[in-house]
Design a protein around this motif. Sequence first.
Motif, PDB file in Angstrom:
ATOM      1  N   ARG A   1       2.819   1.148  13.960  1.00 50.83           N
ATOM      2  CA  ARG A   1       1.466   0.642  13.668  1.00 50.83           C
ATOM      3  C   ARG A   1       1.509  -0.857  13.447  1.00 50.83           C
ATOM      4  O   ARG A   1       2.401  -1.350  12.747  1.00 50.83           O
TER       5      ARG A   1
ATOM      6  N   GLU B   1      -0.735  -2.346  11.840  1.00 50.55           N
ATOM      7  CA  GLU B   1      -1.301  -2.379  10.477  1.00 50.55           C
ATOM      8  C   GLU B   1      -2.573  -3.222  10.366  1.00 50.55           C
ATOM      9  O   GLU B   1      -3.505  -2.833   9.696  1.00 50.55           O
TER      10      GLU B   1
ATOM     11  N   LEU C   1       3.655   8.707   0.992  1.00 50.53           N
ATOM     12  CA  LEU C   1       3.090   7.410   1.344  1.00 50.53           C
ATOM     13  C   LEU C   1       1.870   7.122   0.474  1.00 50.53           C
ATOM     14  O   LEU C   1       1.585   5.987   0.122  1.00 50.53           O
ATOM     15  N   TYR C   2       1.128   8.187   0.133  1.00 50.15           N
ATOM     16  CA  TYR C   2      -0.078   8.060  -0.703  1.00 50.15           C
ATOM     17  C   TYR C   2      -0.215   9.337  -1.524  1.00 50.15           C
ATOM     18  O   TYR C   2       0.459  10.346  -1.252  1.00 50.15           O
TER      19      TYR C   2
ATOM     20  N   TYR D   1       0.804  -1.232   0.000  1.00 54.49           N
ATOM     21  CA  TYR D   1       0.000   0.000   0.000  1.00 54.49           C
ATOM     22  C   TYR D   1       0.826   1.265   0.000  1.00 54.49           C
ATOM     23  O   TYR D   1       0.295   2.351  -0.227  1.00 54.49           O
ATOM     24  N   CYS D   2       2.115   1.167   0.266  1.00 53.71           N
ATOM     25  CA  CYS D   2       2.873   2.365   0.639  1.00 53.71           C
ATOM     26  C   CYS D   2       3.767   2.890  -0.483  1.00 53.71           C
ATOM     27  O   CYS D   2       4.520   2.126  -1.098  1.00 53.71           O
TER      28      CYS D   2
ATOM     29  N   PRO E   1      -7.462   6.830   7.195  1.00 50.47           N
ATOM     30  CA  PRO E   1      -7.974   6.071   6.057  1.00 50.47           C
ATOM     31  C   PRO E   1      -6.845   5.607   5.139  1.00 50.47           C
ATOM     32  O   PRO E   1      -5.843   6.319   4.975  1.00 50.47           O
ATOM     33  N   PHE E   2      -6.996   4.428   4.549  1.00 50.90           N
ATOM     34  CA  PHE E   2      -6.114   4.009   3.458  1.00 50.90           C
ATOM     35  C   PHE E   2      -6.349   4.959   2.285  1.00 50.90           C
ATOM     36  O   PHE E   2      -7.496   5.294   1.968  1.00 50.90           O
ATOM     37  N   LEU E   3      -5.264   5.417   1.681  1.00 53.90           N
ATOM     38  CA  LEU E   3      -5.357   6.272   0.499  1.00 53.90           C
ATOM     39  C   LEU E   3      -4.446   5.686  -0.566  1.00 53.90           C
ATOM     40  O   LEU E   3      -3.274   5.396  -0.284  1.00 53.90           O
TER      41      LEU E   3
ATOM     42  N   MET F   1      -4.723   1.183   9.257  1.00 53.59           N
ATOM     43  CA  MET F   1      -5.427   1.981   8.250  1.00 53.59           C
ATOM     44  C   MET F   1      -6.882   1.533   8.189  1.00 53.59           C
ATOM     45  O   MET F   1      -7.185   0.357   8.363  1.00 53.59           O
TER      46      MET F   1
HETATM   47  N1  5AD Z   1      -2.598   5.211   2.908  1.00 48.91           N
HETATM   48  C1  5AD Z   1      -2.744   5.517   4.210  1.00 48.91           C
HETATM   49  N2  5AD Z   1      -1.805   5.277   5.130  1.00 48.91           N
HETATM   50  C2  5AD Z   1      -0.649   4.714   4.720  1.00 48.91           C
HETATM   51  N3  5AD Z   1       0.438   4.347   5.388  1.00 48.91           N
HETATM   52  C3  5AD Z   1       1.326   3.847   4.514  1.00 48.91           C
HETATM   53  N4  5AD Z   1       0.826   3.863   3.277  1.00 48.91           N
HETATM   54  C4  5AD Z   1      -0.407   4.394   3.375  1.00 48.91           C
HETATM   55  C5  5AD Z   1      -1.445   4.651   2.443  1.00 48.91           C
HETATM   56  N5  5AD Z   1      -1.317   4.352   1.163  1.00 48.91           N
HETATM   57  C6  5AD Z   1       0.512   4.399   6.846  1.00 48.91           C
HETATM   58  C7  5AD Z   1       0.892   3.042   7.426  1.00 48.91           C
HETATM   59  C8  5AD Z   1       2.228   3.319   8.085  1.00 48.91           C
HETATM   60  C9  5AD Z   1       2.164   4.800   8.353  1.00 48.91           C
HETATM   61  C10 5AD Z   1       3.476   5.473   8.495  1.00 48.91           C
HETATM   62  O1  5AD Z   1       1.487   5.315   7.229  1.00 48.91           O
HETATM   63  O2  5AD Z   1      -0.077   2.628   8.382  1.00 48.91           O
HETATM   64  O3  5AD Z   1       2.431   2.596   9.275  1.00 48.91           O
END
Ligand code: 5AD
Length: 349
Positions: free
Chosen positions: A163, A165, A310-311, A72-73, A234-236, A204
């Motif tokens: 985290r 995760e 990260l996103y 995801y990162c 939120p996941f992004l 996330m």
């Molecule tokens: N969207 C949201 N959070 C993210 N992280 C990493 N990639 C993403 C993403 N695409 C978060 C993870 C990590 C923190 C530093 O950022 O949970 O532990």
Amino acid sequence: MRTEAASLIDRLAQGHRLEKSGYRTLLESAGAEEYAYAAALADAARREVYGTAVFVRGLIEIGNICRNDCYYCGIRASNRRCARYALTKEQILACCREGYGIGFRTFVLQGGEGTLPLEQILAIIAGIRGEFPDCAITLSLGEYEASAYEEMIAAGANRYLLRHETADEAHYHKLHPATMSFRHRMRCLESLREAGFAVGCGFMVGSPFQTSETITSDLKFIEEFSPEMCGIGPFLPQRDTPFGGFPAGSADLTCFLLSLIRLIKPNVLLPSTTALGSREADGRRKGILAGANVVMPNLSPFEVRGKYALYDHKLSTGPESAQNLEALKKSLREIGFSVAVSRGDIKNI
Ligand code: 5AD
């Protein structure tokens, strides 16, 4: 009509725990009304411990070189499009000096996981500790040996964010390559606590393959581990990652989970995250209203801010920028909160 979800929220507010089936029912049946109800109880719980104070931390993204390859990162090891950087100790100290002048008394050093040699980390901690004896040092640098964590504490660090995760092992393996170990990550959280850190876990919201069952495991884990801090956002999606095509997580569900976590642990230090602020206009303030009590504006040098991607569409300007603390104070004042100039340690209750 009183719903089952509303009664579960009452029980959580009173007893700070639920059985797994309770969390699951809550996640599957709560709607907008219950979200608002949980936010109101979470707000009351937070006020009882911290009043209307919001703690700020200066977030310094010290480097984006990472050995992990999380799907995801954006700073995952195999992303060739990510322009890598590592700040020097002097650059980091310069950020701290600027942040101290603005009013920050906690510095959070966050970076790609497991690439910075321990000796360098210790030198950075010692440098900050020597110059800013009245400040808290929070690290967010990933998985190390238990002995390394002990040395970081001895050098003067106070808190560590790692985290988890996801607390569901099968889900963990859908988010990470086989080279990464769920159990090792969980063991690190234990080692951090044993070393004497105030520890933060987190996850996330809306990550690919997340279900109400995996979130139930997250809530149960948080209840049992009882972290001093908990980071959720939120996941992004990030376009250069394997998960670039998945939809973003919901801001409303993120806020609901912030409320539930506040009810599980009334004194937890709970940030309204950059991801929440990036997801939706006013996301940061919504998080505070749902029970969060920490914000972490970006104190990294301007020239590297775009690189800690990260996103996609990650905010690092406006109220997300440490240099705009006045604007942040004003926006929090408008909703009845005040920014505290202090280390903002957890309050024991
Ligand atoms: N969207 C949201 N959070 C993210 N992280 C990493 N990639 C993403 C993403 N695409 C978060 C993870 C990590 C923190 C530093 O950022 O949970 O532990």
